[in-house]
Design a protein around this motif. Sequence first.
Motif, mmCIF file in Angstrom:
data_model
loop_
_atom_site.group_PDB
_atom_site.id
_atom_site.type_symbol
_atom_site.label_atom_id
_atom_site.label_comp_id
_atom_site.label_asym_id
_atom_site.label_seq_id
_atom_site.Cartn_x
_atom_site.Cartn_y
_atom_site.Cartn_z
ATOM 1 N N TYR A 120 91.487 59.109 -12.126
ATOM 2 C CA TYR A 120 91.940 58.168 -12.864
ATOM 3 C C TYR A 120 93.624 58.585 -13.310
ATOM 4 C CZ TYR A 120 87.698 55.483 -13.214
ATOM 5 O OH TYR A 120 86.569 54.896 -12.640
ATOM 6 N N GLY B 82 88.429 50.637 -20.270
ATOM 7 C CA GLY B 82 88.705 52.144 -20.122
ATOM 8 C C GLY B 82 90.210 52.270 -20.356
ATOM 9 N N HIS C 252 86.994 57.656 -20.144
ATOM 10 C CA HIS C 252 86.334 57.862 -18.917
ATOM 11 C C HIS C 252 85.008 58.657 -18.833
ATOM 12 C CE1 HIS C 252 90.486 56.565 -16.921
ATOM 13 N NE2 HIS C 252 89.663 55.838 -16.898
#
Lengths: 335, 335
Positions: free
Chosen positions: A104, A189, A223
């Motif tokens: 990410y 998130g 996360h």
Amino acid sequence: MASKLPVSLKDIAEAAGVSTITVSRALRGLPLVKPDTRKQITEIANRLGYVPNQVASSLRSRKTGLIAVIVPTVAGSIFSDTVNSISNELGKAGYQIIIGESSYDIDQEQAVLEALVQRRPDGVIIAGVNHTRTSRELLALMNVPVVEIWDMTDDPVDSVVGFSNRGAAYQFTLALIEKGYRKFAIASGPMEHRNRAQQRAVGHCEALAEKGLSSFGSIVIPHFMGMLSSGETLLKFVTDTSDVDCLFCTNELIAIGATVQCRRAGMRIPDDIAIVGFGNVEAALIIDPPLTTVTIHGAEMGREAARIVFECLSGKRDGHVSIDVGYTITWRGTA
Amino acid sequence: MASKLPVSLKDIAEAAGVSTITVSRALRGLPLVKPDTRKQITEIANRLGYVPNQVASSLRSRKTGLIAVIVPTVAGSIFSDTVNSISNELGKAGYQIIIGESSYDIDQEQAVLEALVQRRPDGVIIAGVNHTRTSRELLALMNVPVVEIWDMTDDPVDSVVGFSNRGAAYQFTLALIEKGYRKFAIASGPMEHRNRAQQRAVGHCEALAEKGLSSFGSIVIPHFMGMLSSGETLLKFVTDTSDVDCLFCTNELIAIGATVQCRRAGMRIPDDIAIVGFGNVEAALIIDPPLTTVTIHGAEMGREAARIVFECLSGKRDGHVSIDVGYTITWRGTA
DNA sequence: AGCATTTATGGTATCGATGTCATTCGGATC
DNA sequence: GATCCGAATGACATCGATACCATAAATGCT
């Protein structure tokens, strides 16, 4: 250490009394080899236990048969449908995938991309449309088909197969308002510039604004947190935040965790609180009540992306394709 | 199609006015390069956007930096902990993994292995200890570290990191008998000669026999069936099979499916029927009641296997390691 | 038969890096 | 200044296959 296998084309050529190139042609099934010759060569190859060296082949032919796939994570079930369907689809055509995890993070993505590019993949499928400048340059330089997935953009590197995260969140929120929910809180998130979580949050807020509503709160879940521990955090969050009637989660895992923990704490869902997810993973079906969510067509995106890569590689197409696979609002028990 | 990147070592060499080999040494960080020279070369490499060609490097150096990993399936969560921990562990050391799926079939496994071997991996990690004769020969021929995982054997190809599936099922069953269960039925995936499902069933039956009990029934669930549909089948099975008080499932997914469907059908668990799983995946924690199961240390096996491969490759060790990581009986709510 | 094609095969260069061995260079030593 | 030594660099062969072009053999056609 030494991946050397003892038999090469040359050995077969010597044993068969032909040249290496003939052996190469015979084993690759190219035309222009006499059936007898081919049969004999094949037989010798089997007898000697020959295994072609794809590394050498790749170097000379500039085709590695490798497709690089980059996703934020392979842990958890979010991207596994996508990766599996890419793998299955390309496997049929003889391609192998090499996976990289961007965690990410676009800088991490760039690092992973640079590592994968060293192996000269014949194509790249990459989740997301937001990349570093260097990543984009590299992707362009490689001169192979590139498909961005899991999002849409007006400015793709090459092809795109995705859906509008923002649009989905917007429509979903409108539908929830329609159903009677008014007091939303958002659980997400980590949000970064134009990442999916952020786009979903934006879509959600746009819908709220359009209907004259405002958010009752928001919380960000890191996360690495598992479903159940995010659930605990969220249980605390919703009990502390008075009056929320619908928890809008921008990803599926935290929605599942929240549902499980709220129910275990004795809350009635959706009566005390509605919870909705985003993604639709298998686990959403086994909890009680099963999760109302947005179904993302992960397998379909994988399949289409693979198809595009394959068709570009076989010259049937030229890249620059945009496909919006859409999304489906899936009403189940939590809202 | 053409994974050609425009810049090679030679280009840098020309630009820097040195030989290619010096560039190679400089960029690899080998000693014996003058700091000035290295700095200049690095700078030029960056400026030109050089990306090393690992294919060429692999061919010459006989090191691909690739580790082949073969598991029955990457779909579902059963093997994902293992694969992830292998990937993370080896990633640290600069290795990349290539995954193959054997689909629970040793002939398929052989086909996949043959495909992967063409890429000349530096090591192989493979789930299971039962392979075709040809697969074993090939693994031996390759002359690279091989680690079999997820099972134990007296006759490994090279190294093994696993646990006794049979022993675990045996001990677990004894413990269930101890708890008071008497009327067992067994639900399993397809059993083949010495595969894990079969070993677990054998262990279970041994424990029953030892305590003078006999099985009340058995059912086999095919691999491709999802959790909820296997659950439906099992619900029907247990309601049709009178008197069963404990359903012993040889894999986790069918246990979860059974639990969910039995509960949704109004059965009380474990009072009406106990259900136990084998494996412990994350989803086992989010159902109600949470699943009693055998925890398999998948991540640990992956880590250890990766460590062995890495240590063999760096010459710190010689292979032929056997590690039994054991298992843990995890009591939760379903038994 | 004579010539054009097609079929089957081979020779050689090449992909882009690295292993191996040879060579050059700068400075220390006497 | 001659000698020696290690640091720095280079030349060349090579990994195992395939691309490209040339050639030989077999076949078709008038």
